[in-house]
Design a protein around this motif. Structure first.
Motif, PDB file in Angstrom:
ATOM      1  N   ARG A  88     -33.262  35.773  -0.735  1.00 53.36           N
ATOM      2  CA  ARG A  88     -33.948  36.301  -1.913  1.00 53.36           C
ATOM      3  C   ARG A  88     -33.145  36.071  -3.189  1.00 53.36           C
ATOM      4  NH1 ARG A  88     -36.148  41.895  -1.383  1.00 53.36           N
ATOM      5  NH2 ARG A  88     -37.081  41.132  -3.276  1.00 53.36           N
ATOM      6  N   TYR A  89     -33.863  35.666  -4.227  1.00 49.84           N
ATOM      7  CA  TYR A  89     -33.265  35.408  -5.543  1.00 49.84           C
ATOM      8  C   TYR A  89     -34.188  35.937  -6.630  1.00 49.84           C
ATOM      9  CZ  TYR A  89     -30.118  32.105  -3.288  1.00 49.84           C
ATOM     10  OH  TYR A  89     -29.164  31.535  -2.479  1.00 49.84           O
ATOM     11  N   ILE A  90     -33.586  36.269  -7.753  1.00 48.25           N
ATOM     12  CA  ILE A  90     -34.342  36.543  -8.973  1.00 48.25           C
ATOM     13  C   ILE A  90     -34.057  35.367  -9.900  1.00 48.25           C
ATOM     14  CG2 ILE A  90     -34.641  38.032 -10.973  1.00 48.25           C
ATOM     15  CD1 ILE A  90     -33.547  40.337  -9.218  1.00 48.25           C
ATOM     16  N   PRO A  91     -35.061  34.541 -10.195  1.00 48.58           N
ATOM     17  CA  PRO A  91     -34.828  33.423 -11.107  1.00 48.58           C
ATOM     18  C   PRO A  91     -34.848  33.904 -12.562  1.00 48.58           C
ATOM     19  CG  PRO A  91     -37.061  33.362 -10.257  1.00 48.58           C
ATOM     20  CD  PRO A  91     -36.388  34.545  -9.628  1.00 48.58           C
ATOM     21  N   HIS A  92     -33.884  33.428 -13.335  1.00 44.15           N
ATOM     22  CA  HIS A  92     -33.791  33.803 -14.743  1.00 44.15           C
ATOM     23  C   HIS A  92     -33.683  32.516 -15.567  1.00 44.15           C
ATOM     24  CE1 HIS A  92     -31.074  35.363 -18.158  1.00 44.15           C
ATOM     25  NE2 HIS A  92     -32.324  35.566 -18.480  1.00 44.15           N
ATOM     26  N   VAL A  93     -34.745  32.199 -16.298  1.00 45.86           N
ATOM     27  CA  VAL A  93     -34.715  31.010 -17.149  1.00 45.86           C
ATOM     28  C   VAL A  93     -33.903  31.366 -18.391  1.00 45.86           C
ATOM     29  CG1 VAL A  93     -36.075  29.342 -18.461  1.00 45.86           C
ATOM     30  CG2 VAL A  93     -36.928  30.188 -16.269  1.00 45.86           C
ATOM     31  N   ILE A  94     -32.741  30.723 -18.510  1.00 42.91           N
ATOM     32  CA  ILE A  94     -31.795  31.029 -19.574  1.00 42.91           C
ATOM     33  C   ILE A  94     -32.100  30.240 -20.837  1.00 42.91           C
ATOM     34  CG2 ILE A  94     -29.348  30.860 -20.228  1.00 42.91           C
ATOM     35  CD1 ILE A  94     -28.797  31.000 -17.160  1.00 42.91           C
ATOM     36  N   HIS A  95     -32.542  28.992 -20.642  1.00 40.90           N
ATOM     37  CA  HIS A  95     -32.685  28.094 -21.786  1.00 40.90           C
ATOM     38  C   HIS A  95     -33.733  27.030 -21.464  1.00 40.90           C
ATOM     39  CE1 HIS A  95     -31.113  26.022 -25.371  1.00 40.90           C
ATOM     40  NE2 HIS A  95     -31.273  24.900 -24.707  1.00 40.90           N
ATOM     41  N   VAL A  96     -34.537  26.679 -22.440  1.00 44.93           N
ATOM     42  CA  VAL A  96     -35.466  25.553 -22.328  1.00 44.93           C
ATOM     43  C   VAL A  96     -35.151  24.621 -23.484  1.00 44.93           C
ATOM     44  CG1 VAL A  96     -37.878  24.827 -22.310  1.00 44.93           C
ATOM     45  CG2 VAL A  96     -37.250  27.013 -21.293  1.00 44.93           C
ATOM     46  N   SER A  97     -35.031  23.340 -23.162  1.00 40.63           N
ATOM     47  CA  SER A  97     -34.577  22.379 -24.153  1.00 40.63           C
ATOM     48  C   SER A  97     -35.426  21.124 -24.113  1.00 40.63           C
ATOM     49  CB  SER A  97     -33.113  22.044 -23.842  1.00 40.63           C
ATOM     50  OG  SER A  97     -32.686  20.949 -24.579  1.00 40.63           O
ATOM     51  N   GLY A  98     -35.469  20.425 -25.217  1.00 44.02           N
ATOM     52  CA  GLY A  98     -36.174  19.150 -25.289  1.00 44.02           C
ATOM     53  C   GLY A  98     -35.273  17.966 -24.977  1.00 44.02           C
ATOM     54  N   THR A  99     -33.954  18.193 -24.943  1.00 46.76           N
ATOM     55  CA  THR A  99     -33.024  17.102 -24.649  1.00 46.76           C
ATOM     56  C   THR A  99     -32.032  17.556 -23.579  1.00 46.76           C
ATOM     57  OG1 THR A  99     -31.367  17.771 -26.281  1.00 46.76           O
ATOM     58  CG2 THR A  99     -33.125  16.277 -27.040  1.00 46.76           C
ATOM     59  N   ILE A 100     -31.545  16.581 -22.822  1.00 44.60           N
ATOM     60  CA  ILE A 100     -30.557  16.901 -21.803  1.00 44.60           C
ATOM     61  C   ILE A 100     -29.271  17.404 -22.455  1.00 44.60           C
ATOM     62  CG2 ILE A 100     -29.652  14.547 -21.611  1.00 44.60           C
ATOM     63  CD1 ILE A 100     -29.324  15.150 -18.550  1.00 44.60           C
ATOM     64  N   LYS A 101     -28.942  16.898 -23.633  1.00 44.05           N
ATOM     65  CA  LYS A 101     -27.707  17.291 -24.312  1.00 44.05           C
ATOM     66  C   LYS A 101     -27.677  18.796 -24.581  1.00 44.05           C
ATOM     67  CE  LYS A 101     -23.793  16.168 -26.031  1.00 44.05           C
ATOM     68  NZ  LYS A 101     -22.757  15.903 -25.057  1.00 44.05           N
ATOM     69  N   HIS A 102     -28.788  19.336 -25.070  1.00 39.15           N
ATOM     70  CA  HIS A 102     -28.835  20.773 -25.343  1.00 39.15           C
ATOM     71  C   HIS A 102     -28.797  21.591 -24.056  1.00 39.15           C
ATOM     72  CE1 HIS A 102     -30.169  19.458 -29.388  1.00 39.15           C
ATOM     73  NE2 HIS A 102     -29.402  20.469 -29.721  1.00 39.15           N
ATOM     74  N   ALA A 103     -29.416  21.088 -23.000  1.00 42.69           N
ATOM     75  CA  ALA A 103     -29.353  21.767 -21.700  1.00 42.69           C
ATOM     76  C   ALA A 103     -27.915  21.766 -21.179  1.00 42.69           C
ATOM     77  CB  ALA A 103     -30.288  21.099 -20.698  1.00 42.69           C
ATOM     78  N   GLN A 104     -27.220  20.640 -21.369  1.00 38.40           N
ATOM     79  CA  GLN A 104     -25.822  20.546 -20.930  1.00 38.40           C
ATOM     80  C   GLN A 104     -24.950  21.551 -21.686  1.00 38.40           C
ATOM     81  OE1 GLN A 104     -25.667  16.337 -21.833  1.00 38.40           O
ATOM     82  NE2 GLN A 104     -25.187  15.837 -19.705  1.00 38.40           N
ATOM     83  N   MET A 105     -25.123  21.612 -22.997  1.00 31.60           N
ATOM     84  CA  MET A 105     -24.311  22.537 -23.803  1.00 31.60           C
ATOM     85  C   MET A 105     -24.583  23.980 -23.396  1.00 31.60           C
ATOM     86  SD  MET A 105     -24.172  20.652 -27.581  1.00 31.60           S
ATOM     87  CE  MET A 105     -25.713  21.333 -28.080  1.00 31.60           C
TER      88      MET A 105
END
Length: 148
Positions: A88-105
Motif C-alpha cells: 500500500r502507498y499514498i501517491p503524492h504528486v509533488i510537481h508537474v512540469s513541461g520540461t524534463i529540466k524542471h522535473a529534474q530540478m
C-alpha cells in the motif's frame, strides 16, 4: 510535447522500510489504474507516451513522462493508486512540469528535503557525513542524466 510528473509514493502499513519496487512495477500499476478508472479510451490516449523515467527506492520518488494532451488522465490515475505490487502507498504528486529540466530540478530539491528529514529524525549533526551524502551525489547524477 510532454508533461513530467514528480510523484512521491508514501509507503503505509507493513511495507515501510522495505521497498522492492522498480519502474516497471509503477508503470504496470499506473496502467491498471488508467484502465480501471478511465477505461480503454483513457489507456489509448496515454498508453504510448507513458514512461517511468526514474525511481528512487531510498526517497520513494519517481518521474513519469506522459503526453501533454492527456497528462490529466495519467495524473488522475496516479492519484487514484492505492497499492503497487500488493503493497500500500499514498501517491503524492509533488510537481508537474513541461520540461524534463524542471522535473529534474524539483526531484533533486525534493531528495534533499527528504534526506534532511531523515537526518532530523536521526538527530545527526549538520556536518556529520553519512550514507545519505553518497546517495544525494549519485541520485543527483542519475537524475541529471535523464533524457527526454
Amino acid at each position: 510535447m510532454n508533461r513530467w510528473l514528480l510523484v512521491e509514493l508514501i509507503p503505509i502499513g507493513q511495507n515501510q522500510g522495505r521497498s522492492h519496487l522498480e519502474g516497471k512495477h509503477i508503470w504496470a500499476a499506473v496502467k491498471q489504474s488508467v484502465l480501471n478508472n478511465f477505461g480503454d479510451t483513457g489507456w489509448g490516449s496515454v498508453g504510448l507516451s507513458l514512461t517511468v523515467k526514474y525511481y528512487s527506492p531510498t526517497t520513494n520518488i519517481c518521474i513519469i513522462r506522459v503526453a501533454r494532451d492527456h497528462h490529466k488522465i495519467a495524473w488522475g490515475a496516479v492519484t487514484l493508486l492505492s497499492s503497487i505490487e500488493g503493497l500500500r502507498y499514498i501517491p503524492h504528486v509533488i510537481h508537474v512540469s513541461g520540461t524534463i529540466k524542471h522535473a529534474q530540478m524539483a526531484a533533486i530539491a525534493h531528495n534533499r528535503e527528504v534526506v534532511a528529514r531523515y537526518r532530523a529524525q536521526a538527530k545527526t549533526p549538520a556536518a556529520y557525513q553519512d550514507s545519505y551524502e553518497t546517495y544525494l551525489e549519485t541520485s543527483t547524477l542519475e537524475i541529471g542524466a535523464l533524457q527526454d
